[in-house]
Every structure is written in C-alpha cells, then in structure tokens.
Design a protein around this motif. Sequence first.
Motif, short mmCIF file in Angstrom:
data_model
loop_
_atom_site.label_atom_id
_atom_site.label_comp_id
_atom_site.label_asym_id
_atom_site.label_seq_id
_atom_site.Cartn_x
_atom_site.Cartn_y
_atom_site.Cartn_z
N ARG A 112 0.85 -1.19 0.00
CA ARG A 112 0.00 0.00 0.00
C ARG A 112 0.88 1.24 0.00
NH1 ARG A 112 -4.82 -1.21 -1.43
NH2 ARG A 112 -5.93 0.26 -0.11
N ASP A 131 -3.96 3.01 -4.46
CA ASP A 131 -4.71 2.33 -3.40
C ASP A 131 -6.21 2.51 -3.64
OD1 ASP A 131 -2.26 1.79 -2.27
OD2 ASP A 131 -2.52 3.14 -0.55
N ASP A 159 -5.48 -1.34 -7.88
CA ASP A 159 -5.06 -1.53 -6.49
C ASP A 159 -3.77 -2.31 -6.39
OD1 ASP A 159 -5.74 -1.15 -3.66
OD2 ASP A 159 -6.02 -3.32 -3.61
#
Length: 213
Positions: free
Chosen positions: A18, A195, A190
């Motif tokens: 992330r 994100d 993603d």
Amino acid sequence: MSQPENLDDNYKRAYDNRIGFGERPALLLIDFVQAYFERDCPLYAGVEDALASALRLQAVARETGVPVIYTNVVYRPGGIDGGRFFQKVKVLENFVEGSPMGAWPEGLEVGDDELVISKQYPSAFFGTSLGSTLTAMGIDTLIHTGLSTSGCVRATCVDSCSHGFIPIIVRDAVGDRHPDPHNANLFDMDAKYGDVVSEAEVIAYMKNRQGQN
C-alpha cells in the motif's frame, strides 16, 4: 490436472503493498456527465450510486479545504480534435460541444472557484494542464472518483502514478456499465498503481487533516 492458484495469493507475491495517503490531497471528479445517467443514451451506465458518493466527498472536501477539480470530454464539431479515440469510439459523438449529454447531471454543481479540465482523451493528464496545476498547488495525493472505472478513471490513475502523484481510487465513487470490467480494473489499479479505498476512509482522511492546506 492441478487447480490454478488462488488469484489473491498469486498477486500477493508480487503486488502486496500500500502507498497510503500523502500530505496534500485534491479531489478529482472524472467525467460525471449526463450521458451516463440518460437512459436513452448508449453510454448510460446506471452509476447513480457512484455520483452520490462523489457528491458526499465533494461536500467534505469543500468543508475541509481540499481542492476539487472536475473533468469533462468536449470535442469540436465533427470530432476534429478527437483523433483515433473519436474514430474508434463512435458514442463519443455525444460529447461534441453543445450536446446536452456533456452537461453536468442533476445534483452536481461546480463552484466558481473550482477548476474544470476539458479533455479529448481518456486520461485527465493527457494534453491538459492538470499535472502542472497540481504541482503548482503542492498536491501530492489525487483522490479519484468518476466514470468509467475501466476507461477514464483507470487511464487517469496510471498517469497520476506516472506523474508522481499518489493515486487514491474511491471504490464507492467510481462506476462502469458492467460489474466485470469495473471489478477487474479496481483489482488491477489496487495491485499496481494506487490504493483502492472506501468512501469512509477518504472522508476520515480529509477530516483528520482539516486545516493543513
């Protein structure tokens, strides 16, 4: 014959990371125009929920001092400035200047102090001043909402990453004409470019950093 590996497990080996939110965000509403909400238009996509989510984010952005930027698609008569994209996608004729299908849908109002980027291609960065504008504003995080997930949202996400901005894609506030390309492109964005987060996460982020602009 062995069963194929679980998709999530396969991707986690290569793409399990992330970025997180940055320090200075802007909210981008990509191509929320009447064509996607007009049932008689071939571009109709049934994406009212995505617009509702984007409008809630718009309200919080305004309350917390986060800049709000909009995009639309506008062509000169005959699509002379549309190139191969206009040649390939015939329904783009709905976005020739003056068409009611290019108008903002009911409920979406652009403030006098908010920027509209008019474009001719999928990415909000290609052939526009968006990148320079964000850099001049000191923006490091671009919150993506809009239409469609597999088209202009994805193209903008990839270019956002390529230009050095953190792409945040709001799952609740993007939409497409069919769930399969919608979900596939959310998965891929993603994994590789930004994100994908919920509306609630973005609202909390904007409220927690209120007054920092």
